[in-house]
Design an enzyme around this catalytic site. Structure first.
Site, PDB file in Angstrom:
ATOM      1  N   SER A   1       0.862  -1.185   0.000  1.00  0.00           N
ATOM      2  CA  SER A   1       0.000   0.000   0.000  1.00  0.00           C
ATOM      3  C   SER A   1       0.895   1.231   0.000  1.00  0.00           C
ATOM      4  O   SER A   1       1.777   1.335   0.856  1.00  0.00           O
ATOM      5  CB  SER A   1      -0.880   0.018   1.252  1.00  0.00           C
ATOM      6  OG  SER A   1      -1.720  -1.096   1.240  1.00  0.00           O
TER       7      SER A   1
ATOM      8  N   GLY B   1       8.629   5.186  11.574  1.00  0.00           N
ATOM      9  CA  GLY B   1       9.777   5.843  10.961  1.00  0.00           C
ATOM     10  C   GLY B   1      10.960   4.919  10.731  1.00  0.00           C
ATOM     11  O   GLY B   1      12.114   5.356  10.735  1.00  0.00           O
TER      12      GLY B   1
ATOM     13  N   ALA C   1       8.041  -0.584  11.000  1.00  0.00           N
ATOM     14  CA  ALA C   1       6.743  -0.033  10.597  1.00  0.00           C
ATOM     15  C   ALA C   1       6.936   1.337   9.987  1.00  0.00           C
ATOM     16  O   ALA C   1       7.761   2.128  10.464  1.00  0.00           O
ATOM     17  CB  ALA C   1       5.810   0.060  11.801  1.00  0.00           C
ATOM     18  N   LYS C   2       6.176   1.583   8.928  1.00  0.00           N
ATOM     19  CA  LYS C   2       6.242   2.890   8.265  1.00  0.00           C
ATOM     20  C   LYS C   2       5.971   3.999   9.286  1.00  0.00           C
ATOM     21  O   LYS C   2       6.653   5.004   9.332  1.00  0.00           O
ATOM     22  CB  LYS C   2       5.146   2.994   7.199  1.00  0.00           C
ATOM     23  CG  LYS C   2       5.353   2.119   5.987  1.00  0.00           C
ATOM     24  CD  LYS C   2       4.111   2.204   5.096  1.00  0.00           C
ATOM     25  CE  LYS C   2       4.103   1.102   4.052  1.00  0.00           C
ATOM     26  NZ  LYS C   2       2.837   0.951   3.362  1.00  0.00           N
ATOM     27  N   ARG C   3       4.938   3.756  10.090  1.00  0.00           N
ATOM     28  CA  ARG C   3       4.528   4.845  10.991  1.00  0.00           C
ATOM     29  C   ARG C   3       5.515   5.063  12.126  1.00  0.00           C
ATOM     30  O   ARG C   3       5.504   6.090  12.789  1.00  0.00           O
ATOM     31  CB  ARG C   3       3.105   4.614  11.507  1.00  0.00           C
ATOM     32  CG  ARG C   3       2.951   3.412  12.351  1.00  0.00           C
ATOM     33  CD  ARG C   3       1.560   3.241  12.934  1.00  0.00           C
ATOM     34  NE  ARG C   3       1.579   2.100  13.825  1.00  0.00           N
ATOM     35  CZ  ARG C   3       1.654   0.839  13.416  1.00  0.00           C
ATOM     36  NH1 ARG C   3       1.675   0.553  12.137  1.00  0.00           N
ATOM     37  NH2 ARG C   3       1.713  -0.140  14.295  1.00  0.00           N
TER      38      ARG C   3
END
Ligand code: GLU
Length: 275
Positions: free
Chosen positions: A10, A248, A244-246
């Site tokens: 995504s 960072g 995780a992308k969130r």
């Protein structure tokens, strides 16, 4: 039957090493089996997807030496199909309108007591409903088949689940399948696309193992084939946390801009802890 799998990111952020691991695993499995691995862009959540993230996906994967058949399926080009499937489920009484907010749903999922807990409230004039799959209606619609729902796990789930898995739809409850702001939800789009693209094997991380229970129910309701599943461990950072992308985690794009080549990225992945 041709072995066909997919990598389905995504574009809600830049990919990190965990995505590279997932992609390399899926592409290698396809190569070993003499099949193919498709790339699918899962960009239905228009509140979070951005074109620059999508562009980086192509660049990052090419940099890893991966190539895929064109054209790439972008879910945002097929929203009408997902909507139509949702409408069909509505017409069969398999989904119901729910007027709870996301926060209320999350509290309900955690079992927090709620005032006036009425999951099937008929209306709330100030709110747009979300559309939730009714497991009760699904059970009724599938009859004796309900008890026999299962899927084949050739990797392992987060608790070592492997082999034939009996579907436990309750794991995720009455999932939301559509909402005004994000449109049709992931579970519905993913089963439609796995079927239309003829995916025989789904490779993905442990984090999506439980989603499979819901997805098999949807496949049966929509008359779609169930692929074979292979879930793999997730990469951890040096403090033992999932990337995780969130959070960072360092992105593949950062590594690419630093000039790191595919070999070096593969070596980082091989050395990284996984669980
Ligand atoms: N698009 C999902 C994600 O990025 C993966 C979907 C799947 O592999 O089923 O987490």
């Amino acid at each position: 039957m041709t072995y066909r799998t997919r990598f389905a990111p995504s574009p809600t952020g830049y990919l990190h090493l965990g995505h590279a691991y997932a992609a390399l695993t899926a592409f290698k499995a396809a190569q070993d089996a003499g099949g193919e691995c498709l790339l699918r862009i899962e960009d239905i959540d228009r509140t979070r997807c951005r074109p620059e993230y999508e562009a980086a996906i192509y660049e990052d994967l090419h940099r890893l030496g991966l190539d895929w058949p064109e054209p790439v399926l972008r879910q945002s080009d097929h929203l009408a199909d997902y909507e139509a499937a949702l409408e069909r489920l509505k017409a069969r009484g398999l989904v119901y309108a729910c007027y709870k907010t996301r926060k209320e749903l999350a509290q309900a999922a955690q079992g927090a007591p709620q005032e006036g807990d009425a999951p099937r409230a008929e209306t709330a004039p100030d709110r747009e409903p979300s559309w939730r799959l009714s497991l009760d209606a699904a059970r009724e619609a599938l009859g004796p088949e309900w008890e026999r729902l299962s899927f084949e796990e050739t990797g392992a789930g987060p608790n070592g689940e492997t082999g034939r898995q009996t579907v436990r739809p309750d794991v995720n409850g009455d999932v939301v399948l559509g909402r005004k702001d994000i449109g049709v939800a992931y579970h519905l789009a993913v089963v439609i696309d796995d079927a239309r693209q003829g995916i025989t094997h789904v490779h993905r991380g442990h984090d999506l193992f439980e989603a499979t229970h819901t997805q098999v129910v949807l496949q049966k309701l929509l008359g779609l084939a169930t692929p074979v599943y292979r879930h793999h461990a997730l990469l951890l950072d040096d403090q033992g946390r999932r990337l995780a992308k969130r959070k960072g985690s360092k992105s593949l794009r950062d590594y690419r801009l630093e000039g790191m080549d595919a070999e070096a990225v593969r070596a980082l992945i091989a050395a990284a802890p996984k669980a």
